[in-house]
Design an enzyme around this catalytic site. Structure first.
Site, PDB file in Angstrom:
ATOM      1  N   CYS A 105     -76.876 -26.617  41.787  1.00 51.66           N
ATOM      2  CA  CYS A 105     -76.629 -27.087  42.829  1.00 51.66           C
ATOM      3  C   CYS A 105     -77.072 -27.246  44.578  1.00 51.66           C
ATOM      4  O   CYS A 105     -77.436 -27.453  45.708  1.00 51.66           O
ATOM      5  CB  CYS A 105     -75.076 -26.720  43.485  1.00 51.66           C
ATOM      6  SG  CYS A 105     -74.901 -25.146  43.955  1.00 51.66           S
ATOM      7  N   CYS A 117     -61.336 -42.422  56.215  1.00 49.94           N
ATOM      8  CA  CYS A 117     -62.967 -41.615  55.835  1.00 49.94           C
ATOM      9  C   CYS A 117     -62.978 -41.807  54.886  1.00 49.94           C
ATOM     10  O   CYS A 117     -62.286 -42.260  53.840  1.00 49.94           O
ATOM     11  CB  CYS A 117     -63.014 -40.054  55.416  1.00 49.94           C
ATOM     12  SG  CYS A 117     -64.229 -39.639  54.766  1.00 49.94           S
ATOM     13  N   GLU A 150     -66.779 -14.618  36.806  1.00 51.70           N
ATOM     14  CA  GLU A 150     -66.768 -15.475  37.944  1.00 51.70           C
ATOM     15  C   GLU A 150     -66.505 -13.752  38.349  1.00 51.70           C
ATOM     16  O   GLU A 150     -65.625 -12.427  38.412  1.00 51.70           O
ATOM     17  CB  GLU A 150     -65.562 -16.109  37.699  1.00 51.70           C
ATOM     18  CG  GLU A 150     -65.189 -16.257  39.043  1.00 51.70           C
ATOM     19  CD  GLU A 150     -65.971 -16.896  40.023  1.00 51.70           C
ATOM     20  OE1 GLU A 150     -66.699 -18.216  39.868  1.00 51.70           O
ATOM     21  OE2 GLU A 150     -65.726 -16.579  41.163  1.00 51.70           O
ATOM     22  N   GLN A 175     -63.469 -28.976  41.308  1.00 52.12           N
ATOM     23  CA  GLN A 175     -64.410 -30.253  41.356  1.00 52.12           C
ATOM     24  C   GLN A 175     -63.624 -31.209  42.056  1.00 52.12           C
ATOM     25  O   GLN A 175     -63.060 -31.353  41.818  1.00 52.12           O
ATOM     26  CB  GLN A 175     -64.997 -30.391  40.568  1.00 52.12           C
ATOM     27  CG  GLN A 175     -65.331 -29.832  39.296  1.00 52.12           C
ATOM     28  CD  GLN A 175     -66.590 -29.038  39.763  1.00 52.12           C
ATOM     29  OE1 GLN A 175     -66.941 -29.589  40.803  1.00 52.12           O
ATOM     30  NE2 GLN A 175     -67.658 -28.275  39.290  1.00 52.12           N
ATOM     31  N   CYS A 197     -69.599 -37.688  63.053  1.00 52.19           N
ATOM     32  CA  CYS A 197     -68.850 -37.179  61.925  1.00 52.19           C
ATOM     33  C   CYS A 197     -69.906 -35.306  61.146  1.00 52.19           C
ATOM     34  O   CYS A 197     -69.256 -34.442  61.528  1.00 52.19           O
ATOM     35  CB  CYS A 197     -68.399 -37.185  60.782  1.00 52.19           C
ATOM     36  SG  CYS A 197     -66.918 -37.218  59.960  1.00 52.19           S
TER      37      CYS A 197
END
Ligand code: SAH
Length: 458
Positions: free
Chosen positions: A409, A160, A334, A284, A78
């Site tokens: 991130c 999952c 943004e 999130q 996967c």
């Protein structure tokens, strides 16, 4: 020089950021998928390049003590999880090292200001959002699942380990309905068929479930039957939405939605605030860890009642709004108009009146605010993977905030940006890795920067 097809006995010493095992054979770096650091094994060379090669785990001699048996039958195929074959502790150690190495080597940061990674309490079933492609399986039956890595072949989903537990039941009912009524999956090569994705979202704090069907059609045959089948078996179900996507594109959702049941959205709680989640709004993916990440960011921001906060790359405003109560005012920036609309609505829904949101590029908006003489006391930066870049860093430094909180991130671009900040007079005084996505290769880091002259206060 390594030869293709030759077999070597070796020890796996590390992982790549994609989770492949790494070993050194004859001075070459060899990448071995599914291998674990600490494995002693025979590796067959599959492909060679100038300074590296790709290999395959041919025979295990002694497995790494970090190894565990994967509890997912499709984890090898996967590609959603990179680390289902090692313990969560070993995964956290790897993530800590990845942040440490990037910040010390590229960022020039002293290792002793990097704290111990904040692991997740829940390393399974933490994802609150799934977008599952609909297809025919090998036996011609309708299925939903995940695309295999680098392909558009659907691997049917049974259970999952990362997704919210309620999603399996919703998927099962949806497939039963589609099969019974012969509603065909969408075929992207022919641009024919109806069902594109089953899109599920779950508000973990409030226990609210949303089912959204992305279809190449304005309406579905037997819509009402689908709604009653879902309602009968899913007590947490709050809304069912049809998202219409008739474009020839691999973008998952279309612009228009039609509500088939309920209000068209669900509501979750994060840091004591309420957030409305509709199919098109960002939220999130790991709520519990997001709350911890924001808590750390708030602690680093240390806002006072007379201070102004600038939240760059604010998305739907969640980080800034979670701290707005502590500050005098909040400005969020943004680039996506829809996210800005959500941010404004989120502020209003939570009775926050000291926030304004600007739609535009972070770098340009910051330069504009700076030229208007607006001087934030604290800036939050939460850019996408490519980081902030020099232009924005120079503008941010020029605004002379007392503190900058960088939420990243990607450790590599964070490290690069921290080095540029240091040139501009901002030193990193604290950094903390946070694991938002257990079992995958991603790791977040929060860093606090202060003007060099102020460093001694922290
Ligand atoms: N802080 C938010 C979202 C962070 S994700 C949260 O915690 O939920 C990064 C955000 O940066 C995305 O919403 C993306 O749309 C936005 N973005 C990307 N490039 C941008 C740019 N050049 N200027 C402003 N925002 C940008």
């Amino acid at each position: 020089m390594l030869n293709k097809n030759e077999i070597y006995e070796t020890e796996i010493i590390d992982y790549t950021t994609e989770g492949s095992g790494v070993c050194r054979i004859g001075g070459m770096t060899v990448f071995v998928p599914s291998a674990a650091a600490g494995d002693r094994a025979e590796v067959r060379i599959l492909k060679t390049a100038k300074s590296y090669a790709f290999g395959k785990l041919e025979k295990m001699i002694s497995p790494s003590p970090d190894r565990i048996c994967s509890d997912c039958p499709v984890s090898e195929r996967c590609g959603g999880c990179l680390f289902r074959h090692i313990t969560y502790e070993a995964e956290l150690k790897f993530k800590q090292k990845r942040v440490y190495d990037a910040l010390t080597r590229i960022g020039g940061i002293s290792g002793d200001i990097i704290g111990s990674i904040v692991g997740a309490e829940k390393s399974d079933h933490y994802r609150n959002k799934a977008q599952l492609p609909v297809a025919y399986d090998r036996d011609g039956k309708i299925c939903v699942g995940f695309f295999a890595p680098r392909s558009h072949r659907v691997i049917p989903l049974k259970e999952c380990m990362l997704q919210s537990e309620g999603f399996n039941k919703a998927a099962e009912i949806f497939v039963k309905w589609a099969e019974k009524n012969h509603i065909p999956p969408y075929d992207e090569t022919q641009h024919k068929g109806v069902l594109r994705h089953l899109y599920l979202r779950y508000a973990a704090k409030t226990d609210e479930l949303m089912v959204c069907i992305v279809a190449n059609a304005d309406e579905l045959r037997h819509e009402k039957e689908l709604v009653s089948m879902l309602c009968a078996e899913l007590p947490d179900l709050r809304t069912v939405v049809l998202n219409i996507n008739k474009e020839k594109t691999n973008v998952i959702t279309g612009k228009n939605c039609r509500t088939l049941y309920g209000s068209g959205y669900i509501t979750d709680e994060l840091c004591g605030l309420k957030f409305r989640i509709s199919p098109l709004s960002f939220y999130q993916v790991n709520r519990d860890q997001a709350e911890r990440l924001y808590g750390i960011a708030a602690d680093y921001a240390g806002l006072q009642a007379d201070e102004t906060l600038l939240d760059l790359y604010c998305g739907t405003g969640t980080i800034g709004l979670s701290m707005a109560g502590k500050a005098k005012s909040l400005i969020g920036v943004e680039i996506i108009p829809q996210a800005i609309e959500d941010a404004r609505r989120n502020a209003a829904a939570n009775g926050i009146s000291n926030a304004e949101f600007i739609c535009g590029d972070a770098s340009k908006a910051a330069a504009d605010l700076n030229s208007r003489g607006i001087a934030p006391d604290c800036i939050i930066l939460d850019p996408p993977r490519k980081g902030c870049g020099r232009e924005l860093i120079c503008t941010a430094a020029d605004m002379k905030p007392k503190r900058i909180v960088y939420v990243s991130c990607d450790p590599a671009t964070l490290a690069r940006d921290l080095a540029i900040f240091a040139e501009q007079g901002y030193n990193t005084v604290k950094a903390l890795p946070v694991d938002m996505f257990p079992r995958t290769g991603h790791v977040e880091t929060v860093a606090l920067l202060t003007r060099t002259a102020l460093k001694e206060f922290y």
